[in-house]
Design a protein around this motif. Structure first.
Motif, mmCIF file in Angstrom:
data_model
loop_
_atom_site.group_PDB
_atom_site.id
_atom_site.type_symbol
_atom_site.label_atom_id
_atom_site.label_comp_id
_atom_site.label_asym_id
_atom_site.label_seq_id
_atom_site.Cartn_x
_atom_site.Cartn_y
_atom_site.Cartn_z
ATOM 1 N N VAL A 105 58.733 10.349 -10.193
ATOM 2 C CA VAL A 105 58.155 11.513 -9.521
ATOM 3 C C VAL A 105 59.125 12.030 -8.467
ATOM 4 C CG1 VAL A 105 56.289 12.388 -8.080
ATOM 5 C CG2 VAL A 105 55.797 10.689 -9.845
ATOM 6 N N ASN A 106 59.385 13.325 -8.514
ATOM 7 C CA ASN A 106 60.109 13.988 -7.435
ATOM 8 C C ASN A 106 59.160 14.995 -6.795
ATOM 9 O OD1 ASN A 106 61.942 16.698 -6.791
ATOM 10 N ND2 ASN A 106 62.832 14.804 -6.043
ATOM 11 N N VAL A 107 58.983 14.888 -5.487
ATOM 12 C CA VAL A 107 58.056 15.751 -4.757
ATOM 13 C C VAL A 107 58.852 16.671 -3.842
ATOM 14 C CG1 VAL A 107 56.095 15.841 -3.173
ATOM 15 C CG2 VAL A 107 56.280 13.970 -4.825
ATOM 16 N N ILE A 134 55.836 21.140 -5.144
ATOM 17 C CA ILE A 134 56.357 21.122 -6.510
ATOM 18 C C ILE A 134 56.523 19.673 -6.953
ATOM 19 C CG2 ILE A 134 58.286 21.761 -8.010
ATOM 20 C CD1 ILE A 134 58.775 24.169 -6.225
ATOM 21 N N ILE A 135 55.879 19.329 -8.063
ATOM 22 C CA ILE A 135 55.962 17.991 -8.638
ATOM 23 C C ILE A 135 56.894 18.058 -9.843
ATOM 24 C CG2 ILE A 135 54.687 16.049 -9.607
ATOM 25 C CD1 ILE A 135 53.919 16.720 -6.729
ATOM 26 N N ARG A 136 57.979 17.326 -9.759
ATOM 27 C CA ARG A 136 59.005 17.351 -10.808
ATOM 28 C C ARG A 136 59.020 16.040 -11.585
ATOM 29 N NH1 ARG A 136 65.443 17.489 -9.189
ATOM 30 N NH2 ARG A 136 66.300 16.763 -11.179
ATOM 31 N N GLU A 137 58.945 16.138 -12.912
ATOM 32 C CA GLU A 137 59.125 14.945 -13.737
ATOM 33 C C GLU A 137 60.573 14.506 -13.571
ATOM 34 O OE1 GLU A 137 59.501 11.876 -15.990
ATOM 35 O OE2 GLU A 137 60.774 13.579 -16.564
ATOM 36 N N ASN A 138 60.791 13.245 -13.207
ATOM 37 C CA ASN A 138 62.082 12.837 -12.668
ATOM 38 C C ASN A 138 62.805 11.786 -13.500
ATOM 39 O OD1 ASN A 138 63.759 13.441 -10.395
ATOM 40 N ND2 ASN A 138 63.275 11.458 -9.490
ATOM 41 N N SER A 139 62.278 11.469 -14.693
ATOM 42 C CA SER A 139 62.861 10.340 -15.420
ATOM 43 C C SER A 139 63.328 10.665 -16.830
ATOM 44 C CB SER A 139 61.847 9.189 -15.499
ATOM 45 O OG SER A 139 60.725 9.568 -16.287
ATOM 46 N N GLU A 140 62.867 11.779 -17.397
ATOM 47 C CA GLU A 140 63.253 12.070 -18.779
ATOM 48 C C GLU A 140 63.495 13.563 -18.940
ATOM 49 O OE1 GLU A 140 59.922 10.114 -20.791
ATOM 50 O OE2 GLU A 140 58.843 12.021 -20.870
#
Length: 279
Positions: A105-107, A134-140
């Motif tokens: 998770v990137n916030v 803003i919530i960013r998917e951070n792993s794929e």
């Protein structure tokens, strides 16, 4: 016996402005700790920079992840230097940290802070018009690091960059986004996609979002194509609250959001493992 809680912080100033903001941020954190009085910070500083890389040939030592794992959190400044190709600096430092620490998770909260001025006329009279997370998917997604290059150094060179979308990865970021939206006053979530053109990964992205949404009837949601989203952010900032997007889309949109809030230089960001098994 003191009841003061001590948090161990791994400090990685990195490159350029990263060294400046890290020094200032530590002053702010220490001031916060002194005012509160119930906790303190214990810093370990790591010289994992591009300058060091050029001198010794590596950013992190082989046991770098083990060293970081001993800490409660990581304060990361910035990485990137003109003398080092960007794909080397990122894939040698910040991206391995995110992946190995399961920081999926990137916030990126976005507000107009006192002393800054938004370029948006709609925010002049009321800065609270712009208040997003803003919530960013951070792993794929687009930054999964999958792909390759063939026929190098020839007119027929081919390079592929694969975007990876898994049900597990999508569902966990969507649930985090819905929980974040639920915790905020407006209880509103905007999902960003490009499923009109990307008909596999982004279609799954949409599908899982709709499924998760059924578990959050108290959260109002809508869907935006990423290109239209840029227009909405500029023309109607008050219409949004919490935003969830893929790795690439949120990377771009969050920088636009920071500029719209008045200064990308003070935009906060956090990379999280919500399970708290890693810093």
């Amino acid at each position: 016996m003191s009841d003061t809680q001590i948090f161990k912080i791994a400090s990685i100033p990195g490159d350029g402005i990263g060294t400046e903001i890290t020094e200032a941020a530590i002053q702010v954190l220490d001031k916060l700790a002194s005012v509160d009085g119930s906790f303190k910070f214990d810093y370990t500083h790591f010289d994992w920079s591009s300058k060091a890389y050029l001198e010794r040939g590596w950013y992190m030592p082989p046991d770098g992840m083990e060293q970081l794992q001993k800490h409660d959190a990581i304060y990361f400044g910035a990485v990137g230097w003109p003398d080092v190709p960007d794909h080397i600096s990122l894939w040698s430092l910040i991206l391995p940290i995110r992946k190995n620490m399961n920081q999926y998770v990137n916030v990126r909260p976005t507000r107009i802070l006192p002393g800054t001025k938004s370029p948006l006329s709609a925010c002049e009279a009321n800065p609270d018009t712009l208040d997003w997370i803003i919530i960013r998917e951070n792993s794929e997604g687009e930054y999964a690091g999958q792909g390759g290059t063939t026929h190098e150094n020839s007119p027929h060179t081919i390079a592929t960059e694969l975007a990876i979308f898994s049900r597990v990865g999508i569902e966990r970021i969507m649930r985090f986004a819905f929980e974040t939206a639920r915790s905020r006053e407006r209880k509103k979530l905007t999902m960003v996609t490009k499923s009109n053109a990307q008909r596999h990964g982004m279609v799954l992205w949409d599908k899982v979002f709709y499924e998760v949404a059924e578990d959050y009837p108290d959260v109002t949601w809508d869907k935006m194509l990423v290109d239209a989203m840029t227009v909405r952010m500029v023309n109607n900032p008050a219409s949004m609250d919490t935003i969830v997007a893929t790795n690439l889309h949120a990377d771009i949109l969050s920088d636009l959001a920071a500029a719209l809030s008045g200064s990308i230089g003070i935009a906060p960001s956090s990379n999280l493992d919500p399970t708290r098994k890693h810093p």
